[in-house]
Design a protein around this motif. Sequence first.
Motif, PDB file in Angstrom:
ATOM      1  N   LYS B  20      -0.430   0.039   3.157  1.00  0.00           N
ATOM      2  CA  LYS B  20       0.963   0.505   2.997  1.00  0.00           C
ATOM      3  C   LYS B  20       1.299   0.632   1.506  1.00  0.00           C
ATOM      4  O   LYS B  20       1.879   1.627   1.061  1.00  0.00           O
ATOM      5  CB  LYS B  20       1.893  -0.494   3.685  1.00  0.00           C
ATOM      6  CG  LYS B  20       3.258   0.043   3.998  1.00  0.00           C
ATOM      7  CD  LYS B  20       4.068  -0.950   4.810  1.00  0.00           C
ATOM      8  CE  LYS B  20       5.561  -0.722   4.570  1.00  0.00           C
ATOM      9  NZ  LYS B  20       6.374  -1.846   4.996  1.00  0.00           N
ATOM     10  N   ASN B  21       0.911  -0.394   0.734  1.00  0.00           N
ATOM     11  CA  ASN B  21       1.138  -0.336  -0.730  1.00  0.00           C
ATOM     12  C   ASN B  21       0.437   0.865  -1.337  1.00  0.00           C
ATOM     13  O   ASN B  21       0.994   1.609  -2.136  1.00  0.00           O
ATOM     14  CB  ASN B  21       0.599  -1.609  -1.411  1.00  0.00           C
ATOM     15  CG  ASN B  21       1.367  -2.853  -1.014  1.00  0.00           C
ATOM     16  OD1 ASN B  21       2.435  -2.766  -0.417  1.00  0.00           O
ATOM     17  ND2 ASN B  21       0.811  -4.027  -1.323  1.00  0.00           N
ATOM     18  N   ARG B  22      -0.823   1.059  -0.930  1.00  0.00           N
ATOM     19  CA  ARG B  22      -1.643   2.132  -1.507  1.00  0.00           C
ATOM     20  C   ARG B  22      -0.996   3.499  -1.258  1.00  0.00           C
ATOM     21  O   ARG B  22      -0.954   4.351  -2.145  1.00  0.00           O
ATOM     22  CB  ARG B  22      -3.057   2.094  -0.904  1.00  0.00           C
ATOM     23  CG  ARG B  22      -4.081   2.874  -1.723  1.00  0.00           C
ATOM     24  CD  ARG B  22      -5.501   2.836  -1.174  1.00  0.00           C
ATOM     25  NE  ARG B  22      -5.841   1.668  -0.408  1.00  0.00           N
ATOM     26  CZ  ARG B  22      -6.347   0.532  -0.914  1.00  0.00           C
ATOM     27  NH1 ARG B  22      -6.568   0.420  -2.190  1.00  0.00           N
ATOM     28  NH2 ARG B  22      -6.633  -0.474  -0.104  1.00  0.00           N
ATOM     29  N   ARG B  23      -0.485   3.680  -0.031  1.00  0.00           N
ATOM     30  CA  ARG B  23       0.189   4.951   0.305  1.00  0.00           C
ATOM     31  C   ARG B  23       1.370   5.194  -0.629  1.00  0.00           C
ATOM     32  O   ARG B  23       1.552   6.282  -1.167  1.00  0.00           O
ATOM     33  CB  ARG B  23       0.661   4.907   1.756  1.00  0.00           C
ATOM     34  CG  ARG B  23      -0.165   5.767   2.690  1.00  0.00           C
ATOM     35  CD  ARG B  23       0.504   6.078   4.018  1.00  0.00           C
ATOM     36  NE  ARG B  23       1.343   5.041   4.564  1.00  0.00           N
ATOM     37  CZ  ARG B  23       0.920   4.046   5.359  1.00  0.00           C
ATOM     38  NH1 ARG B  23      -0.351   3.960   5.694  1.00  0.00           N
ATOM     39  NH2 ARG B  23       1.768   3.149   5.821  1.00  0.00           N
ATOM     40  N   LEU B  24       2.157   4.127  -0.819  1.00  0.00           N
ATOM     41  CA  LEU B  24       3.340   4.203  -1.678  1.00  0.00           C
ATOM     42  C   LEU B  24       2.949   4.530  -3.124  1.00  0.00           C
ATOM     43  O   LEU B  24       3.590   5.355  -3.786  1.00  0.00           O
ATOM     44  CB  LEU B  24       4.073   2.856  -1.617  1.00  0.00           C
ATOM     45  CG  LEU B  24       5.577   2.832  -1.845  1.00  0.00           C
ATOM     46  CD1 LEU B  24       6.300   3.776  -0.901  1.00  0.00           C
ATOM     47  CD2 LEU B  24       6.101   1.389  -1.642  1.00  0.00           C
ATOM     48  N   THR B  93      -1.012 -11.836  -2.581  1.00  0.00           N
ATOM     49  CA  THR B  93      -1.328 -11.117  -1.343  1.00  0.00           C
ATOM     50  C   THR B  93      -0.634  -9.754  -1.366  1.00  0.00           C
ATOM     51  O   THR B  93       0.369  -9.564  -2.071  1.00  0.00           O
ATOM     52  CB  THR B  93      -0.835 -11.878  -0.096  1.00  0.00           C
ATOM     53  OG1 THR B  93       0.604 -11.891  -0.108  1.00  0.00           O
ATOM     54  CG2 THR B  93      -1.362 -13.309  -0.075  1.00  0.00           C
ATOM     55  N   ALA B  94      -1.146  -8.836  -0.541  1.00  0.00           N
ATOM     56  CA  ALA B  94      -0.555  -7.492  -0.457  1.00  0.00           C
ATOM     57  C   ALA B  94       0.866  -7.564   0.083  1.00  0.00           C
ATOM     58  O   ALA B  94       1.710  -6.742  -0.277  1.00  0.00           O
ATOM     59  CB  ALA B  94      -1.439  -6.608   0.419  1.00  0.00           C
ATOM     60  N   VAL B  95       1.138  -8.558   0.921  1.00  0.00           N
ATOM     61  CA  VAL B  95       2.497  -8.703   1.471  1.00  0.00           C
ATOM     62  C   VAL B  95       3.466  -9.055   0.342  1.00  0.00           C
ATOM     63  O   VAL B  95       4.571  -8.492   0.249  1.00  0.00           O
ATOM     64  CB  VAL B  95       2.517  -9.789   2.587  1.00  0.00           C
ATOM     65  CG1 VAL B  95       3.934 -10.027   3.084  1.00  0.00           C
ATOM     66  CG2 VAL B  95       1.596  -9.384   3.734  1.00  0.00           C
ATOM     67  N   LEU B 128      -4.924  -5.511  -2.794  1.00  0.00           N
ATOM     68  CA  LEU B 128      -3.463  -5.426  -2.911  1.00  0.00           C
ATOM     69  C   LEU B 128      -2.981  -3.983  -2.800  1.00  0.00           C
ATOM     70  O   LEU B 128      -1.790  -3.716  -2.911  1.00  0.00           O
ATOM     71  CB  LEU B 128      -3.018  -6.030  -4.259  1.00  0.00           C
ATOM     72  CG  LEU B 128      -3.477  -7.465  -4.537  1.00  0.00           C
ATOM     73  CD1 LEU B 128      -2.984  -7.924  -5.905  1.00  0.00           C
ATOM     74  CD2 LEU B 128      -2.998  -8.418  -3.451  1.00  0.00           C
ATOM     75  N   GLY B 129      -3.934  -3.059  -2.595  1.00  0.00           N
ATOM     76  CA  GLY B 129      -3.591  -1.632  -2.551  1.00  0.00           C
ATOM     77  C   GLY B 129      -3.809  -0.959  -3.896  1.00  0.00           C
ATOM     78  O   GLY B 129      -3.438   0.195  -4.105  1.00  0.00           O
ATOM     79  N   GLU B 130      -4.416  -1.668  -4.830  1.00  0.00           N
ATOM     80  CA  GLU B 130      -4.603  -1.181  -6.201  1.00  0.00           C
ATOM     81  C   GLU B 130      -5.630  -0.038  -6.259  1.00  0.00           C
ATOM     82  O   GLU B 130      -6.439   0.120  -5.347  1.00  0.00           O
ATOM     83  CB  GLU B 130      -5.100  -2.323  -7.103  1.00  0.00           C
ATOM     84  CG  GLU B 130      -6.539  -2.782  -6.853  1.00  0.00           C
ATOM     85  CD  GLU B 130      -6.660  -3.891  -5.824  1.00  0.00           C
ATOM     86  OE1 GLU B 130      -5.641  -4.233  -5.184  1.00  0.00           O
ATOM     87  OE2 GLU B 130      -7.789  -4.406  -5.635  1.00  0.00           O
ATOM     88  N   ASP B 131      -5.607   0.716  -7.357  1.00  0.00           N
ATOM     89  CA  ASP B 131      -6.665   1.705  -7.593  1.00  0.00           C
ATOM     90  C   ASP B 131      -7.940   1.011  -8.042  1.00  0.00           C
ATOM     91  O   ASP B 131      -9.017   1.320  -7.550  1.00  0.00           O
ATOM     92  CB  ASP B 131      -6.219   2.714  -8.669  1.00  0.00           C
ATOM     93  CG  ASP B 131      -5.152   3.647  -8.143  1.00  0.00           C
ATOM     94  OD1 ASP B 131      -5.518   4.571  -7.393  1.00  0.00           O
ATOM     95  OD2 ASP B 131      -3.975   3.434  -8.447  1.00  0.00           O
ATOM     96  N   ILE B 132      -7.791   0.126  -9.021  1.00  0.00           N
ATOM     97  CA  ILE B 132      -8.998  -0.556  -9.507  1.00  0.00           C
ATOM     98  C   ILE B 132      -8.719  -2.033  -9.787  1.00  0.00           C
ATOM     99  O   ILE B 132      -7.601  -2.443 -10.073  1.00  0.00           O
ATOM    100  CB  ILE B 132      -9.559   0.078 -10.812  1.00  0.00           C
ATOM    101  CG1 ILE B 132      -8.552  -0.055 -11.962  1.00  0.00           C
ATOM    102  CG2 ILE B 132      -9.957   1.516 -10.608  1.00  0.00           C
ATOM    103  CD1 ILE B 132      -9.209   0.158 -13.310  1.00  0.00           C
TER     104      ILE B 132
END
Lengths: 219, 219
Positions: B20-24, B93-95, B128-132
């Motif tokens: 969800k984070n990554r999409r955002l 955490t990603a949350v 965490l949805g990060e790029d790198i």
Amino acid sequence: MARVNVDTPAAGKNAIAAEKNRRLFRENHVFVMNMIGSPGCGKTSILEYTAENSNVRCAAIVGDVKTALDADRILDRNMPAYPIETGGGCHLTAVQIGSMLTRIDLCKTDCLFIENVGNLVCPSVFDLGEDIKTGVLSVPEGDEKVRKYPELFSRTDVVFINKTDLLPHCEYDMEKIERDCRTARPGVKIFKVSATKGLGFEDWARYLEMNRKEQQNGK
Amino acid sequence: MARVNVDTPAAGKNAIAAEKNRRLFRENHVFVMNMIGSPGCGKTSILEYTAENSNVRCAAIVGDVKTALDADRILDRNMPAYPIETGGGCHLTAVQIGSMLTRIDLCKTDCLFIENVGNLVCPSVFDLGEDIKTGVLSVPEGDEKVRKYPELFSRTDVVFINKTDLLPHCEYDMEKIERDCRTARPGVKIFKVSATKGLGFEDWARYLEMNRKEQQNGK
């Protein structure tokens, strides 16, 4: 997963194993220090120095996520050292320590060091059956670590502040960190040392010797 | 408890939140770096330097077990910074990240730094949805950290080697650590810097600027 939960079955199992370890240490009059610090703060270097400069009969259990590099360094200085590779584990458990104790000649050991995995968080809440927790700080890490990791420093009876040889090259308020240590744990003993340069170990030598006498009186 | 288990319900929840984070992040064309290093390696100092010396629109989420000291330091340099106190948690955490994103103006952010809790173990396995993922090492920690924490360094596309100003005072084999980084992660970018002295940031500035252009082309 965001917080170490000490009420889980695994934590209960740890508490039982810790008590078993503690009984064994007491029966054999071994003083046990659980050494906790960041990666690279100098836990191993302090043990290397101790191995070369103390007559106290010591041994070490050395935890690392991967490799036995640190245990090998201590062994090279003729202190018996037993590596535990945790795989992905970020702390040692009492069960891991217990399974290693069968290999150590506790009758001939006055002081056992447990060098925990380099981490200031989870190792602080896992009892291994030790007598005391020992925090290891280092000057280049900065002087705010006690405030940032209160869980650990409220439980440490001994704190090393290592790499004092780098004080001229770092911004570091020694008085502040000592004050923070004493606030977090009144009565804490603080040893300011440089393990690689062999500086400041006089008080540590006396402390070890005092503990050796206490243990040997019991043996 | 001895190993981070990525198959638990909590880990599943983390994976969903990370997606969800990554999409955002993608929708808003924000480049996201998850910065992982030991306590005191200089993650915050690198962000302080970046805040003062870059025109790229950055923001930071800053994880710490206790205190908002690091977020305050970054805010003082006029980079928006959002602290997360984890309590006893040894990683973000990603949350936690997701719940913070509502407060950040992503449209006006080209690069988001997530400064993880100081720890080389658990943060490496929580997406965490990060790029790198970005590893932060420092010279006084010693030159064996990549071998000791292979899980992390097999996943880092960028590695900072900080505190190079202390090289004359430490035993440190720079060639070895660079070789270890490249073996663990072929193609990794390595920035050798001293954040407190402002040395060696030219390549980092170019890297950030290149990413800014890519993000802004998308906006």
